[in-house]
Design a protein around this motif. Structure first.
Motif, PDB file in Angstrom:
ATOM      1  N   PRO A 244       0.817  -1.225   0.000  1.00 29.31           N
ATOM      2  CA  PRO A 244       0.000   0.000   0.000  1.00 29.31           C
ATOM      3  C   PRO A 244       0.846   1.269   0.000  1.00 29.31           C
ATOM      4  CG  PRO A 244      -0.788  -1.548   1.659  1.00 29.31           C
ATOM      5  CD  PRO A 244       0.491  -2.092   1.147  1.00 29.31           C
ATOM      6  N   ALA A 245       1.876   1.286   0.858  1.00 32.62           N
ATOM      7  CA  ALA A 245       2.714   2.483   0.925  1.00 32.62           C
ATOM      8  C   ALA A 245       3.399   2.745  -0.407  1.00 32.62           C
ATOM      9  CB  ALA A 245       3.756   2.316   2.025  1.00 32.62           C
ATOM     10  N   CYS A 246       3.893   1.691  -1.016  1.00 28.94           N
ATOM     11  CA  CYS A 246       4.651   1.879  -2.258  1.00 28.94           C
ATOM     12  C   CYS A 246       3.744   2.334  -3.390  1.00 28.94           C
ATOM     13  CB  CYS A 246       5.348   0.570  -2.640  1.00 28.94           C
ATOM     14  SG  CYS A 246       6.675   0.195  -1.493  1.00 28.94           S
ATOM     15  N   VAL A 247       2.528   1.769  -3.407  1.00 31.92           N
ATOM     16  CA  VAL A 247       1.610   2.183  -4.463  1.00 31.92           C
ATOM     17  C   VAL A 247       1.297   3.666  -4.318  1.00 31.92           C
ATOM     18  CG1 VAL A 247      -0.760   1.930  -5.253  1.00 31.92           C
ATOM     19  CG2 VAL A 247       0.623  -0.094  -4.812  1.00 31.92           C
ATOM     20  N   LYS A 248       1.046   4.063  -3.096  1.00 32.74           N
ATOM     21  CA  LYS A 248       0.726   5.486  -2.881  1.00 32.74           C
ATOM     22  C   LYS A 248       1.888   6.391  -3.288  1.00 32.74           C
ATOM     23  CE  LYS A 248      -0.779   8.955   0.074  1.00 32.74           C
ATOM     24  NZ  LYS A 248      -1.471   9.777   0.515  1.00 32.74           N
ATOM     25  N   LEU A 249       3.100   5.931  -2.979  1.00 30.93           N
ATOM     26  CA  LEU A 249       4.258   6.758  -3.323  1.00 30.93           C
ATOM     27  C   LEU A 249       4.404   6.884  -4.833  1.00 30.93           C
ATOM     28  CD1 LEU A 249       6.698   8.298  -2.208  1.00 30.93           C
ATOM     29  CD2 LEU A 249       8.005   6.199  -2.364  1.00 30.93           C
ATOM     30  N   THR A 250       4.113   5.790  -5.539  1.00 35.54           N
ATOM     31  CA  THR A 250       4.222   5.851  -6.998  1.00 35.54           C
ATOM     32  C   THR A 250       3.205   6.829  -7.565  1.00 35.54           C
ATOM     33  OG1 THR A 250       4.676   3.496  -6.842  1.00 35.54           O
ATOM     34  CG2 THR A 250       4.439   4.399  -9.046  1.00 35.54           C
ATOM     35  N   LEU A 251       2.003   6.813  -6.976  1.00 36.92           N
ATOM     36  CA  LEU A 251       0.967   7.687  -7.530  1.00 36.92           C
ATOM     37  C   LEU A 251       1.166   9.136  -7.126  1.00 36.92           C
ATOM     38  CD1 LEU A 251      -2.094   5.351  -6.933  1.00 36.92           C
ATOM     39  CD2 LEU A 251      -0.898   5.799  -9.073  1.00 36.92           C
ATOM     40  N   GLN A 252       1.719   9.363  -5.918  1.00 35.57           N
ATOM     41  CA  GLN A 252       1.919  10.741  -5.452  1.00 35.57           C
ATOM     42  C   GLN A 252       3.333  10.919  -4.918  1.00 35.57           C
ATOM     43  OE1 GLN A 252      -0.918  11.431  -2.422  1.00 35.57           O
ATOM     44  NE2 GLN A 252      -2.670  11.402  -3.799  1.00 35.57           N
ATOM     45  N   PRO A 253       4.309  11.000  -5.795  1.00 38.02           N
ATOM     46  CA  PRO A 253       5.688  11.078  -5.302  1.00 38.02           C
ATOM     47  C   PRO A 253       5.984  12.438  -4.666  1.00 38.02           C
ATOM     48  CG  PRO A 253       5.626  11.286  -7.692  1.00 38.02           C
ATOM     49  CD  PRO A 253       4.222  11.034  -7.263  1.00 38.02           C
ATOM     50  N   SER A 254       6.563  12.412  -3.492  1.00 34.54           N
ATOM     51  CA  SER A 254       7.008  13.645  -2.840  1.00 34.54           C
ATOM     52  C   SER A 254       8.146  13.267  -1.896  1.00 34.54           C
ATOM     53  CB  SER A 254       5.865  14.288  -2.053  1.00 34.54           C
ATOM     54  OG  SER A 254       5.611  13.536  -0.889  1.00 34.54           O
ATOM     55  N   PRO A 255       9.100  14.194  -1.667  1.00 33.94           N
ATOM     56  CA  PRO A 255      10.227  13.836  -0.785  1.00 33.94           C
ATOM     57  C   PRO A 255       9.767  13.418   0.619  1.00 33.94           C
ATOM     58  CG  PRO A 255      10.724  15.831  -1.992  1.00 33.94           C
ATOM     59  CD  PRO A 255       9.296  15.507  -2.290  1.00 33.94           C
ATOM     60  N   LYS A 256       8.733  14.100   1.122  1.00 32.63           N
ATOM     61  CA  LYS A 256       8.253  13.765   2.467  1.00 32.63           C
ATOM     62  C   LYS A 256       7.667  12.353   2.481  1.00 32.63           C
ATOM     63  CE  LYS A 256       5.970  16.739   5.805  1.00 32.63           C
ATOM     64  NZ  LYS A 256       4.955  17.743   5.947  1.00 32.63           N
ATOM     65  N   GLY A 257       6.808  12.071   1.467  1.00 33.24           N
ATOM     66  CA  GLY A 257       6.222  10.736   1.382  1.00 33.24           C
ATOM     67  C   GLY A 257       7.293   9.677   1.213  1.00 33.24           C
ATOM     68  N   PHE A 258       8.328  10.042   0.467  1.00 30.72           N
ATOM     69  CA  PHE A 258       9.446   9.118   0.248  1.00 30.72           C
ATOM     70  C   PHE A 258      10.086   8.720   1.565  1.00 30.72           C
ATOM     71  CE2 PHE A 258      12.819   6.988  -1.535  1.00 30.72           C
ATOM     72  CZ  PHE A 258      14.043   7.607  -1.392  1.00 30.72           C
ATOM     73  N   ARG A 259      10.327   9.715   2.429  1.00 32.47           N
ATOM     74  CA  ARG A 259      10.983   9.411   3.704  1.00 32.47           C
ATOM     75  C   ARG A 259      10.105   8.522   4.568  1.00 32.47           C
ATOM     76  NH1 ARG A 259      13.127  14.888   3.337  1.00 32.47           N
ATOM     77  NH2 ARG A 259      11.351  15.724   4.473  1.00 32.47           N
ATOM     78  N   PHE A 260       8.801   8.853   4.610  1.00 33.08           N
ATOM     79  CA  PHE A 260       7.917   8.028   5.443  1.00 33.08           C
ATOM     80  C   PHE A 260       7.793   6.616   4.879  1.00 33.08           C
ATOM     81  CE2 PHE A 260       6.373  10.425   8.887  1.00 33.08           C
ATOM     82  CZ  PHE A 260       6.354  11.751   8.507  1.00 33.08           C
ATOM     83  N   THR A 261       7.773   6.498   3.544  1.00 37.49           N
ATOM     84  CA  THR A 261       7.686   5.167   2.949  1.00 37.49           C
ATOM     85  C   THR A 261       8.944   4.358   3.248  1.00 37.49           C
ATOM     86  OG1 THR A 261       6.500   6.248   1.167  1.00 37.49           O
ATOM     87  CG2 THR A 261       7.035   3.934   0.856  1.00 37.49           C
ATOM     88  N   LEU A 262      10.091   5.037   3.296  1.00 37.16           N
ATOM     89  CA  LEU A 262      11.323   4.339   3.666  1.00 37.16           C
ATOM     90  C   LEU A 262      11.164   3.689   5.029  1.00 37.16           C
ATOM     91  CD1 LEU A 262      14.209   6.761   2.622  1.00 37.16           C
ATOM     92  CD2 LEU A 262      13.972   4.394   1.920  1.00 37.16           C
TER      93      LEU A 262
END
Lengths: 532, 439
Positions: free
Chosen positions: A306-324
């Protein structure tokens, strides 16, 4: 930047703390025949210097793989070779083939510690400083305080080998966040080629960059970017693995060393789901080996999808860090053959979000250090552990005023609380629960430390303290679960697990979903699907 | 939770600084320690195991008791805690005994007694002029002074690596200075007298105390132009002081070149600041011209100077030259390889912070250093590189092994002499304080 001198002071302080801690004992000191990780590092220098490349990963009379055989990717081997050249210049006895086994001396210890400090100084510390300087919407003073806290994080100081791969990964994160995509992905590829555990961070990188390509349009610039990135990845891997591509057997052997699937689902003392579940359900006995691998793979994938799908659809540096954070956590909990020290792979992304959710991050980082306590006690690092943990706590508490930032808004749990309140109108006490849990968890950590150090465990429950340490009550941590102790269990850990597990997973799930005001993700039905 | 949030709120930076440096001191526990470690272990043994009459006669070890009686009592008190750590260290015949528990006890005793130093710094911060309205915490004189004192490089490496008990002694001295600033003269005098009986090296600065207290306390008022008003003399005050300080300062061994500054203190009193300046001059003069001076004695001048440095730009400049060269002169004390990165990192930390923060504090006035001073201070870098990294690999190491020490001493002597001279000039050129004092 203004106040550069304060940042310099912070860096110097970080270096001083690292060096003074490294004056203590190292892992496996004076413990023949196997010694410890320190001897492993020395042994790799010996092997890479004295043997040709083709023999590095193979068992032979000169290279006994049972004695600390190389089990990291080629870049580690090249790094060891570089250090070996320096060692050869100073004192060839340190890396003489066979005869240097178990070599221990004050001068050699200084040399090994110096290589670690220099690697930190050149790679990790500049990355941290740059990350803090690039943070947006916070004052200079807060940036410097952030750097201080990250540099004082005890886990990375106490574990005695260098964290070259984490530094490289951090450069990767920086590059990709600041739109230097090629450099960032190059740095990350190098990190993966240094330690294969960096693969824990690979999916967020992939999804973030893919998302960027989609955003730029698949038919135009996006496609060009995608090709460039693919090229960079392939080129960097080829470069690192070049000597091993000459024969198929070589490459396969390296892979076999890197991913020891023969070793089983878990080693006996890691605190993840498999270890805990195996207390009730002996998974290792029930499921055949290949099924274990498939189950572990599927669960890991499910938890991070779920996290990765969301990151692909809405990429942002903040989202990237939380997804990490969430991906690393998923891997730690569900993956195959996880080591205790792999918690550091989760801690690094948590350090990156320290400025955004200071309270939870500090709590997690404290518990992650504590979870390694048995390992640290084995290496006689009690005093440095206690001191650095206290220093870290004081630094975070003073810099971020964490105890004042525990409202729902600041814990990023507002949407979660709002949606729960639709069913339970009186659910307003989440911050207070969390505060109390924090206090209880800190008290428990202190008590357990004291008990482990001063008392001997009762005869019937020899692993009691280890069990209790890994079941410590916290809701910011993945449930640090039961260790495999056999029939001498108490029921307390099980109870603690269920107390911890639900809010923890909820927190993780919310990290993935409800940070934005996207109404599609706020219906109760969708949310319940993400609970395990 | 509310209590915790108050504790970590705005006013707790001092606590954070104090705790932070204490934790750093804990990390320095496993570092190299000098023979002073054995000296103090021996004194613990002597005071614990022998009757008082034997304390100053006992000579089993070469490190006989050569500090005044209060220090002996202090060691006696410590020995009662020591016996719970390791009874063996209290045996007079256990020469060079240093078990891990002994080490832990001794190191912790230094860290623990530093609490007095922390309290004294807290009191000194109250005396610092906070009129410069700075909203930024890191630019407040109080903050800078706290860092300069609590995190003083010299004190850290001498007390917590080399091993000595200077922390609480300097705490007593700073506390007595603070009391004099706060016009609590009797307490200041008392504390100083106590200090003298702990470590007689503080006799160097006794003249400053003596003359200041006589001039500014016993004579209760000045004429409008600042000169002495003889009929305001108070016998009561004199006698009470005499009971404390006067007899002791008569024994002082004469840092004779400090006399002009003492005269200045009499004829041109400048209040507590003038006293402080004179004290520093006494300390420096005796450092430069005294008999059997130890390198560590430079701390006697550096620490009080920190108080002046956050007040005026001129004093800040002198302080920076004095502290940088003085601290560098302590480098030969730590000659072991594992401690090399520690001393370089901590020295850089203190020097960069002190220079930058004082420059920022006084940025509206003229620059702190002229080109000559800048070059001199920058020259310390190459000097260190040569002495520690280049020289050991040259052929001169065997023939002339003393060269690094010689170079260090000579180079630092230039800086310290220059600072002494500048300080002397500032004592004579500053305007006197001409206010009339009331009872």
């Amino acid at each position: 930047m203004e106040k550069w001198y304060l940042m310099t002071a912070v860096v110097l302080l970080g270096l001083t703390v690292r060096w003074t801690v490294s004056l203590n004992s190292y892992s496996g000191a004076g413990k023949p025949p196997m010694f410890g990780d320190y001897e492993a590092q020395r042994h790799w220098q010996e092997i890479t210097f004295n043997l040709p490349i083709k023999q590095w990963y193979f068992n032979s009379s000169d290279n006994n793989l049972q004695y600390w055989g190389l089990d990291y990717p080629p870049l580690t081997a090249y790094h060891s070779l570089l250090c070996a050249y320096v060692a050869q210049f100073i004192n060839p006895d340190w890396i003489a083939l066979h005869s240097s086994r178990g070599y221990e001396s004050q001068a050699h210890k200084l040399f090994m510690r110096a290589t670690v400090l220099i690697a930190d100084l050149l790679i990790y510390i500049p990355a941290v400083v740059l990350h803090c300087c690039c943070l947006k919407e916070i004052s200079t003073k807060k940036k410097i305080a952030n750097a201080l806290c990250i540099l004082l994080y005890p886990g990375l100081i106490l574990i005695d080998y260098g964290h070259f791969h984490l530094g490289l990964a951090l450069w990767g994160v920086l590059g990709v966040s600041c739109d230097w995509d090629l450099l960032g992905s190059l740095a990350f590829c190098l990190a993966v080629n240094y330690k294969q555990m960096e693969l824990y961070h690979s999916l967020p990188f992939f999804c973030f960059l893919l998302g960027k390509c989609f955003k730029k349009g698949l038919k135009g610039k996006g496609f060009v970017l995608f090709v460039k990135l693919a090229g960079t990845v392939v080129a960097s891997f080829t470069l690192c693995w070049l000597p091993f591509f000459t024969e198929r057997a070589q490459a396969l052997q390296v892979l076999r060393r890197l991913f020891p699937v023969d070793r089983g689902l878990f080693e006996d003392k890691v605190a993840n789901i498999w270890c805990s579940v195996s207390v009730f359900l002996k998974i290792k006995d029930i499921l055949p080996h290949h099924v274990q691998i498939i189950v572990s793979f599927c669960l890991t994938l499910l938890s991070l999808l779920p996290a990765c799908v969301k990151l692909t659809l809405q990429p942002s540096p903040k989202g990237f860090r939380f997804t990490l954070v969430s991906c690393a956590l998923s891997f730690f909990l569900f993956s195959f053959q996880v080591h205790e020290k792999s918690i550091l792979l989760v801690s690094l992304p948590v350090c990156l979000v320290l400025s955004e959710i200071p309270f939870m991050s500090t709590w997690f980082l404290l518990v992650s250090t504590f979870s390694m306590l048995p390992l640290l006690l084995k290496d006689d690092l009690l005093m440095p552990s206690v001191v650095t943990t206290m220093a870290f706590f004081i630094a975070c508490a003073t810099s971020f005023s964490i105890f004042e930032k525990t409202s729902e808004e600041e814990l990023r749990l507002k949407s979660f609380s709002v949606s729960v309140r639709k069913h339970l109108p009186r659910f307003t006490f989440l911050p207070r629960i969390i505060q109390h849990l924090f206090i209880i968890s800190v008290i428990t950590m202190v008590l357990l430390t004291l008990m482990t150090v001063t008392l001997d465990p009762p005869q019937k429950l020899p692993d009691l303290f280890s069990v209790l340490i890994s079941t410590e009550l916290t809701s910011a941590n993945p449930p640090l679960l039961l260790r495999k102790t056999g029939p001498e269990l108490t029921s307390v850990p099980i109870f603690l697990y269920f107390i911890c597990g639900t809010p923890t997973t909820a927190w993780c799930a919310k990290r993935c979903h409800v940070r934005t005001q996207d109404s599609n993700w706020q219906t109760p039905g969708r949310q319940s699907r993400t609970y395990t | 939770m509310a209590a915790l949030s108050v504790m970590t709120g705005g006013g707790s930076w001092f606590l954070a600084l104090a705790l932070g440096v204490t934790l750093l001191k804990c990390l320095l526990i496993p570092t190299y320690h000098s023979t002073d470690f054995e000296v103090h272990r021996n004194w613990l043994a002597i005071t614990h195991s022998l009757p008082i009459s034997q304390w100053y006669y006992e000579a089993t070890s070469e490190w006989t008791l050569d500090y005044p009686p209060f220090f002996a009592w202090f060691e006696y008190a410590l020995s009662h805690v020591a016996k719970y750590f390791d009874q063996e260290m209290l045996n007079v015949h256990n020469l060079n005994y240093s078990s891990s528990r002994t080490l832990l006890f001794q190191r912790f005793s230094v860290i623990f007694t530093d609490a007095l130093f922390v309290y004294a710094v807290h009191e000194c911060c109250k005396c610092v002029d906070g009129k410069k309205a700075c909203k930024e915490l890191t630019e407040k004189p109080k903050f800078i002074l706290s860092v300069l004192l609590l995190w003083n490089f010299g004190l850290l490496i001498v007390d917590h690596i080399h091993f000595q008990y200077n922390g609480f002694l300097f705490g007593l001295m700073l506390l007595s200075i603070a009391r004099l600033f706060q016009k609590r003269h009797m307490e200041g005098a008392f504390l100083f007298a106590v200090l003298l009986h702990f470590k007689h090296i503080y006799l160097y600065v006794a003249p400053a105390y003596g003359i200041y207290l006589l001039r500014s306390y016993c004579f209760t008022a000045n004429k409008p132009d600042g000169s002495i008003r003889w009929n305001s003399f108070s016998f009561v005050r004199l006698i009470s002081l005499g009971l404390t300080v006067f007899l002791v300062s008569a024994l002082s061994l004469g840092p004779f070149l400090a006399l002009p500054s003492i005269f200045c203190l009499w004829f041109k009193p400048q209040g507590p600041r003038g006293f402080l300046r004179c004290l520093i001059l006494c300390a420096l003069s005796s450092f430069m011209f005294g008999w059997h001076v130890h390198e560590k004695a430079i701390l006697l001048a550096i620490l009080p100077m920190s108080l002046l440095s956050v007040g005026k730009a001129g004093d800040a400049s002198i302080f920076l030259i004095l502290s940088t060269t003085g601290h560098y002169s302590l480098f030969p004390l730590l000659f072991t390889a594992p401690e090399l990165p520690i001393k370089i990192l901590l020295m850089l930390l203190f020097t960069i912070y002190s220079i930058s923060s004082l420059k920022t504090l006084f940025r509206k006035e003229k620059p702190l250093f002229n080109w000559m001073e800048t070059f001199y201070l920058l020259g310390l870098g190459p000097l260190e590189v040569f002495c520690e990294f280049v020289f050991p690999f040259t052929s001169w190491k065997l023939k002339y092994p003393f060269i690094p020490l010689l170079l260090t001493s000579v180079y630092c002597a230039v800086g310290i002499t220059y600072a002494w001279f500048k300080l002397y000039v500032s004592v004579f050129t500053d305007p006197p304080v001409g206010k009339t004092k009331k009872q």
